[in-house]
Every structure is written in C-alpha cells, then in structure tokens.
Design a protein around this motif. Structure first.
Motif, PDB file in Angstrom:
ATOM      1  N   ILE A 391      49.886  40.604  62.834  1.00 30.39           N
ATOM      2  CA  ILE A 391      49.109  40.798  61.601  1.00 30.39           C
ATOM      3  C   ILE A 391      48.549  39.467  61.110  1.00 30.39           C
ATOM      4  O   ILE A 391      47.387  39.387  60.665  1.00 30.39           O
ATOM      5  CB  ILE A 391      49.973  41.454  60.510  1.00 30.39           C
ATOM      6  N   TYR A 394      45.624  38.574  63.223  1.00 29.82           N
ATOM      7  CA  TYR A 394      44.529  39.498  62.896  1.00 29.82           C
ATOM      8  C   TYR A 394      43.832  39.064  61.607  1.00 29.82           C
ATOM      9  O   TYR A 394      42.597  39.056  61.527  1.00 29.82           O
ATOM     10  CB  TYR A 394      45.095  40.909  62.766  1.00 29.82           C
ATOM     11  N   ARG A 397      41.859  35.821  62.139  1.00 32.33           N
ATOM     12  CA  ARG A 397      40.607  36.125  62.831  1.00 32.33           C
ATOM     13  C   ARG A 397      39.578  36.700  61.854  1.00 32.33           C
ATOM     14  O   ARG A 397      38.387  36.348  61.921  1.00 32.33           O
ATOM     15  CB  ARG A 397      40.877  37.115  63.963  1.00 32.33           C
ATOM     16  N   LYS A 406      38.349  44.079  57.840  1.00 34.52           N
ATOM     17  CA  LYS A 406      39.545  43.778  58.630  1.00 34.52           C
ATOM     18  C   LYS A 406      40.651  43.204  57.751  1.00 34.52           C
ATOM     19  O   LYS A 406      41.835  43.414  58.029  1.00 34.52           O
ATOM     20  CB  LYS A 406      39.199  42.806  59.764  1.00 34.52           C
ATOM     21  N   GLY A 410      44.135  45.081  57.740  1.00 36.89           N
ATOM     22  CA  GLY A 410      45.342  44.337  58.085  1.00 36.89           C
ATOM     23  C   GLY A 410      46.404  44.451  57.017  1.00 36.89           C
ATOM     24  O   GLY A 410      47.586  44.681  57.318  1.00 36.89           O
TER      25      GLY A 410
END
Length: 555
Positions: A391, A394, A397, A406, A410
């Motif tokens: 996580i 993620y 990113r 996102k 997340g």
C-alpha cells in the motif's frame, strides 16, 4: 458492466465492510448500553411507547432508534452484531442520499466524494455503534436532499416536499431537534444564499411539508405529555441543565474539527485553503456552498456550551463535499502534470506522501504493540507488514504520477483490510483480556428469577445492567429483609460493606467477584466502578428471622 455500475457495486462493497464486518468486536460503551437496555425492556416488558431503562422512565431520547434496536432484539436476542447492524442499515441510508445529493444537487463526482465520506473516522465509528447519532443525521440528510430537489423543481414537486417532511420528522423522532440545529439550519443558510431558490407557487407544498414534519416528529412527545406530563417536564429541565452545565467547553473547543475526518485531516485543511489561491476555484458555487454549510455547522455547534467530539458527525457531511470538490479539481488539473500548477502538485504530493509515511510505520507500531505482547503470530505480523509495504508503494506511485483516484483507492483498500482482518486483533488489545463479566451470573440457575439490587448510596454504572441482562435496582440497607431472597452487588465484600446488624437473620452466599472493566488495568480508564462482589441473600430459619425482626424494631 459499465463503469458507473462498477463504481456503485464498489461503494456497496465498501459500505458492507465498513459498517457490518466485525462490528461486534468492541464492547458496548455507555451510550450503546443505554439504548440496548431500553430496547430489551421494550421487548420483554412491553414498554414501547413509554420507554424505561433499568426499570425507570427513559424519556431523554425519542424512541425511534431504540424501536429499531428492539426489532433486532426480537429477531435475535442479545445479538450485538445485529443491534449494531441496525445502525449500519441507517448508515447505508446516509451514504445513499449523500451520493444522490452529490449527483443531482451539486453535480459533482459522487464516487470520489462518497469514498471520502465512508473513510472518515467518525462516520465509520457511528455507523458501527448502536446509538442515536447516525439515525438523526441520516434521516435529516435524506430530508435535505428531497428539499433541495423540490426547491429546484417545478411547483408540482409535491413528492419531494412530502418526503422531506417525513424524513425531517424521522430525524426529530431519533434525537429531537439536534440535527435540525446542526445540519439543516446550516444547509438552509448556505443553500439560500448561493442558490437563491424560488418558492413561487410552492407555498402550499412547503406548508404541508412543515406540517408533516411537525406531526411525524412530535406525536410521541404529545403522547408522553398526555400520559407522563410530570416526568416529561422533569426530563426537559434536566436535559436543558445538561446542555448548559454538562461537559461545558469554551467556544473554540472544536478548533480541531478537521481531525474527526481521521486520515483526511490534512486534505480537509487543504480543501479549505488551497482553492483560495485560484481565482476560478474560489468562485465555484458548489465549493462555496459546501464550505459555508460546513463552517455554519461548526459555528452553531461551537455556540452550544456542551461539546463532545461525536457531536461533530453532521459537520463531516459538508466537509466531505468540500474535499470532494478538491479531489475532482485535482483529477482534472493533474492529468497533464506539465500544465498543472505547482501549488496543486506540491499539495497533492504532500497529502499523499504524509499518508504513505504513516502507512509505512504501521509494521513498526504493530511489532511494538501487537507482536511483542504475543497478540498475533509472526506469520500474521509478516503478512500485515507485507500488505502495508504494498500500500505504501502504491501511494508513493500515486504521489509521483499525480493520480488522485489511486490515493482514494489505496486508502480505501487499507481501511477495508483493517476492518476485515485487523479488527479482531485490535479487540484483543483494546478490550480487557482479564475481564470477568457479571454476564456470567445470567447462566447460574440458582439466580434465575431472583431480583438484583445495589446499595442506593453508591451509584451503579449502567454498563453493569447491560452485562447482567437484568435490572439492578437500588435498595437501602434497611429494606433488605423485605426483598429476600435477592442478589446484592457491593464493591467490597458484603460483610465489609454493611454493618452486621443489617445481616442478622440473613444467609449470605458468595456468588463471585466480577470485573467488567472494558479496558485493561494499564489503561487510564480502568475504574473500580466496574468491580463488584455478587452475593445471594436468603432468609435463615423463620424463627431466627422473626426474632431478628423484633430485635431490629425494638432498636
């Protein structure tokens, strides 16, 4: 399945996990205990219209939430998961109308905005708690939605006016005028100023709406006034005094209101101030409307002397719209990271990076608080750590590539995993592992049908009544002989609590020593108020008892 249906299904899954999965883990607090005890007495003693709690009138709160809890009790007795599930169903109503308001009134992305609401700390907590707060604000938001639709529609929109009246009445029947004050009036102020709705030709419909709200919201008060006027007057005086003298805080006490969103605390502050730097955004009607709605709610709540953090629940509704506006702007503006403003890019990356940093240290916190005391195995801790690392990467990113959706996904995934897999472990940490509850007495056949009492000079925590599954009434030491056989609760042993003269002619049978503290001894909330000796009192030989009574009367 198209994208819209997929998003609706995802919201349904989020709500299912958020409000229902593992909702039984945490032991009920004082508010839930009061509600469930009153619901039990509705079911088993028939006190539906004039509620009681521990055998005494309970008129402080309207009975609608308790009626629904009582229905759960009838379906499955003592099922805490179902008791809280009724509040979860009302939380679904809140989410539904929140989505509808975003879609049909604000014309803003309902998916992103609703995810923000469903991951706010206070919304999750109230949706998993069998108390009154979620009921009154969910019904009020439903009424607000229908009112907004009616005001923006032609004069013939009677259906929306009627629905607004019904839901407003249900809100009043859930917690009195609380949501009218904290949610409806701020909405009316903001909506009237920014949208300037026309009421031409709608006077009759508005009058009917008000009449329906008054009738459906106050009929119970009228009934109680006719049947229990003295008790109702006493209750009103008591509640008025509590609002003015109980939990009194200074007017600035709610300055930390943004923390009630939990993980989105910084995002809310960003959503309040960042649009002020952009000329076009600060003129956005939907953002200004939501912001003023939130600030008006904050102001009105701050004016009340009594303040508690859970009272900020209604504020999170417009706050989620404020954050939703920012997330929608970011989704559009950050698509081309070269043309996006530096303020947008840096603010988004700081928000996302901070959340990622918090997630990154969760394995260390879990090692210290969970693995080290042996609450979980090394395998479970390793799996949790691996998940949080994924996580974290993620989210990082998302921060680098400037993807607001996102970030939302997340954080939502982290919440869902916590509620599904971590909640039982958290229950072992938060709850008292050495708790020996008085609930065990409910299974002792010898005590079946025998009344429970406590000494009237020592207040009893209502949580004990919930745990014992029976009323525990106050009694004076002088009256013990007239109530035999009975069970007496005392903090110390009965012989240390009562002088021997009160126990002459009474056989005392020690049942057990019980500790109903929900928190372990290391917690600051651990209290002797929850520790009791339970003793069965029986009359000795009739001749001995008669001689005792004569001696006692002579004294």
């Amino acid at each position: 399945m198209n994208a819209k249906k997929k998003r609706i299904c995802l919201i349904c899954l989020v709500c299912l996990i958020t409000f229902f999965i593992n909702n039984y883990v945490i032991i009920p607090d004082i508010m839930e205990s009061r509600n469930i005890i009153t619901a039990r007495e509705m079911v088993y003693e028939g006190h539906w219209l004039v509620p009681t709690m521990n055998g005494e009138l309970r008129l402080e709160k309207p009975p609608l939430p308790t009626w629904l809890t009582a229905v759960a009790e009838m379906i499955s007795p003592d099922n805490l998961m179902l008791h809280r599930g009724m509040a979860g169903l009302i939380a679904l109503l809140l989410v539904f109308y929140f989505w509808q308001f975003a879609r049909h009134v604000l014309y803003i992305n309902p998916f992103m905005t609703t995810l923000l609401l469903c991951t706010c700390y206070n919304v999750i907590l109230m949706g998993r708690t069998a108390s009154w707060d979620i009921y009154c604000h969910a019904f009020m938001l439903s009424g607000i939605y229908h009112l907004a639709r009616a005001l923006s529609a032609p004069p013939s929109a009677w259906r929306h006016f009627l629905m607004a009246g019904i839901f407003t009445g249900l809100s009043i029947m859930s917690k009195g005028p609380v949501s009218l004050y904290a949610l409806f009036i701020p909405f009316l102020i903001s909506y009237s100023y920014f949208y300037r709705p026309s009421i031409k030709g709608k006077g009759s419909a508005i009058a009917v709406m008000i009449a329906v709200a008054i009738i459906s919201g106050t009929w119970w008060y009228v009934y109680v006034h006719l049947t229990q006027s003295d008790a109702l007057s006493s209750m009103i005086q008591k509640e008025s005094g509590s609002w003015m003298n109980h939990n009194v805080r200074p007017w600035w006490y709610y300055w930390k209101f943004f923390l009630e969103t939990g993980v989105w605390s910084l995002l809310l502050l960003t959503a309040i101030f960042l649009p002020l730097t952009d000329k076009q955004r600060r003129k956005s009607k939907r953002w200004l409307f939501s912001l003023v709605w939130m600030l008006a709610s904050l102001l009105l709540l701050s004016l009340m002397p009594e303040k508690k953090n859970r009272y900020l629940l209604p504020l999170l509704i417009p706050a989620s719209y404020v954050m939703g506006c920012l997330m929608v702007w970011w989704k559009q503006a950050l698509q081309d990271k070269y043309s996006a403003s530096s303020a947008d890019k840096w603010c988004f990356r700081i928000n996302t990076g901070l959340i990622a940093g918090v997630v990154a240290i969760l394995p260390i916190a879990a090692w210290w608080f969970v693995l080290r005391p042996n609450y979980v195995s090394v395998v479970s801790w390793t799996a949790f750590s691996l998940f949080t690392v994924i996580i974290t990467l993620y989210l990082l990113r998302a921060a680098v590539r400037l993807h607001p959706e996102k970030l939302l996904c997340g954080v939502t995934l982290l919440f869902l995993a916590t509620e599904c897999f971590v909640m039982p472990t958290l229950g072992n940490i938060i709850n008292n592992p050495k708790m020996k509850s008085i609930a065990e007495t409910y299974k002792i056949e010898e005590l079946e049908g025998i009344p429970f009492y406590h000494i009237d000079t020592v207040p009893l925590r209502i949580e004990l009544v919930y745990a014992a599954h029976r009323n525990i009434r106050p009694i004076s030491a002088d009256s013990l002989h007239s109530k035999l056989p009975c069970v007496l609760l005392t903090h110390l042993s009965i012989h240390e609590t009562l002088p021997q003269k009160y126990l002459k002619g009474i056989e005392t049978i020690f049942i057990g020593h019980y500790d109903d503290n929900h928190r372990p001894k290391t917690n600051r909330r651990y209290s002797t108020d929850f520790i009791y000796h339970v003793t069965l009192l029986k009359a000795k030989d009739e001749n001995i008892q008669k001689n005792y009574e004569n001696d006692y009367n002579n004294e």
